[in-house]
Motif scaffolding. Structure first.
Motif, short mmCIF file in Angstrom:
data_model
loop_
_atom_site.label_atom_id
_atom_site.label_comp_id
_atom_site.label_asym_id
_atom_site.label_seq_id
_atom_site.Cartn_x
_atom_site.Cartn_y
_atom_site.Cartn_z
N GLY A 208 0.79 -1.22 0.00
CA GLY A 208 0.00 0.00 0.00
C GLY A 208 0.82 1.27 0.00
O GLY A 208 0.29 2.36 0.24
N THR A 209 2.11 1.15 -0.27
CA THR A 209 3.00 2.32 -0.31
C THR A 209 2.80 3.10 -1.61
O THR A 209 2.59 2.52 -2.67
N ILE A 210 2.87 4.42 -1.52
CA ILE A 210 2.85 5.28 -2.70
C ILE A 210 4.17 6.04 -2.74
O ILE A 210 4.60 6.60 -1.72
N VAL A 211 4.82 6.03 -3.90
CA VAL A 211 6.07 6.78 -4.03
C VAL A 211 5.94 7.82 -5.14
O VAL A 211 5.20 7.63 -6.11
N VAL A 212 6.66 8.91 -4.98
CA VAL A 212 6.78 9.93 -6.01
C VAL A 212 8.23 9.90 -6.50
O VAL A 212 9.16 9.91 -5.69
N SER A 213 8.38 9.82 -7.82
CA SER A 213 9.70 9.73 -8.43
C SER A 213 9.94 11.01 -9.25
O SER A 213 9.59 11.09 -10.43
N PRO A 214 10.51 12.05 -8.64
CA PRO A 214 10.75 13.31 -9.36
C PRO A 214 11.63 13.10 -10.60
O PRO A 214 12.68 12.45 -10.51
N SER A 215 11.18 13.63 -11.73
CA SER A 215 11.90 13.45 -12.99
C SER A 215 12.97 14.51 -13.15
O SER A 215 12.67 15.71 -13.21
N LEU A 216 14.21 14.07 -13.29
CA LEU A 216 15.32 15.01 -13.43
C LEU A 216 15.29 15.75 -14.76
O LEU A 216 16.04 16.72 -14.95
N ALA A 217 14.41 15.33 -15.67
CA ALA A 217 14.27 16.06 -16.93
C ALA A 217 13.79 17.49 -16.69
O ALA A 217 14.00 18.37 -17.52
N LYS A 218 13.13 17.71 -15.56
CA LYS A 218 12.61 19.04 -15.24
C LYS A 218 13.45 19.77 -14.19
O LYS A 218 13.09 20.85 -13.73
N ALA A 219 14.56 19.17 -13.81
CA ALA A 219 15.46 19.83 -12.85
C ALA A 219 16.32 20.85 -13.57
O ALA A 219 16.50 20.79 -14.80
N ASN A 220 16.85 21.80 -12.82
CA ASN A 220 17.79 22.78 -13.36
C ASN A 220 19.18 22.13 -13.38
O ASN A 220 19.82 21.99 -12.34
N LEU A 221 19.63 21.72 -14.56
CA LEU A 221 20.88 20.98 -14.67
C LEU A 221 22.10 21.84 -14.33
O LEU A 221 23.19 21.32 -14.11
N CYS A 222 21.92 23.16 -14.30
CA CYS A 222 23.04 24.04 -13.93
C CYS A 222 23.38 23.90 -12.44
O CYS A 222 24.49 24.24 -12.03
N CYS A 223 22.43 23.45 -11.66
CA CYS A 223 22.69 23.25 -10.23
C CYS A 223 22.04 21.93 -9.80
O CYS A 223 21.26 21.88 -8.85
N LEU A 224 22.38 20.87 -10.54
CA LEU A 224 21.70 19.59 -10.36
C LEU A 224 21.89 19.02 -8.95
O LEU A 224 20.95 18.47 -8.37
#
Length: 264
Positions: free
Chosen positions: A39-55
């Motif tokens: 019954g666990t729910i996880v959120v997997s933030p997508s690094l495609a939307k991260a600011n790669l200049c300060c990853l």
């Protein structure tokens, strides 16, 4: 003689490093498999939307906010129109995140069988592939499992659930796409809901408990319907990385329950 001794020492250090990496991955994958039916729910933030200049700072922010997985969508410009990042970024992220964080890697690449080893060595924990991208899907899934990673298959909006039925019992993660990878455009929400419900029914009938992950424009508006249908992992890019309060954003996606703080 000294050169030979140096080579032996370096080889021993490398072997120890690889052994430790394999053991850490095995621990993460075992925990992932154990949690999928609880019954666990996880959120997997997508690094495609991260600011790669300060990853590094971006990754730390979402991990501190309670993210347990990080999603890395690899695109080769052939399977999908766009080219994204590859093994160097996966390896860089692996080095800066806590040991328990799952690196959730989706390979939108042609013939993924030729890329598996590189991503395993870079530190991936989940490797998900598209059935359309290979002529040997069962063999690719077996290779992912043999490498010690969690196995995943990706269903594009136009890909039928029947495509993966023969290997359903071999899958740890099934990624249901709301959009066509690399294209964007309309969200096929109703199609995704039908697939999730069908998958949950099939899995229940067989006594299986894979993670059903949804990817493509996930927000607090469509997350409730997806979770109700049976999804338990949500890939979220902009809705997390652009949020002023990332902890609240992750909590909203999970249904209003804020994740616990990560110890400093």
């Amino acid at each position: 003689m000294m050169v030979g001794l140096f080579v032996l020492v370096v080889s021993a250090d490398l072997a120890h490093s690889l052994s430790a990496t394999t053991q850490h991955r095995a621990t993460r994958v075992e925990a992932l498999r154990r949690a999928s039916g609880q019954g666990t729910i996880v959120v997997s933030p997508s690094l495609a939307k991260a600011n790669l200049c300060c990853l590094g700072e971006e990754v730390k922010a979402v991990v501190d906010a309670g993210a347990e997985w990080l999603h890395l969508s690899v695109q080769d410009g052939r399977m999908v129109p766009k080219i994204s990042f590859g093994t160097p970024l996966v390896a860089a992220v692996r080095k800066v995140v806590p040991e328990e964080i799952i690196l959730d890697v989706k390979l939108s690449v042609v013939e993924p069988e030729h890329r598996l080893r590189d991503f395993v060595e870079a530190g991936a924990d989940i490797l998900s592939v598209h059935p359309e991208a290979t002529l040997q899907l069962p063999a690719v899934i077996n290779a992912i499992d043999a490498a010690g990673c969690a196995t995943g298959a990706v269903l594009n909006p136009g890909t039928s659930v029947s495509t993966i039925e023969p290997i359903l019992d071999r899958l740890d993660v099934i990624v249901v796409m709301l959009v066509n990878p690399g294209w964007g455009g309309p969200k096929y929400l109703e199609t995704a809901l039908d697939k999730i419900k069908t998958l949950r029914a099939l899995c229940a009938k067989r006594g299986l408990h894979p993670w059903i992950e949804v990817d493509g424009g996930i927000s607090s508006k469509n997350a409730p319907a997806l979770l109700q249908a049976g999804a338990n992992a949500l890939v979220a890019g902009g809705s997390v990385f652009t949020a002023d309060d990332k902890r609240a954003a992750i909590g909203a996606l999970k249904g209003g329950t804020a994740p616990p703080r990560v110890p400093a």
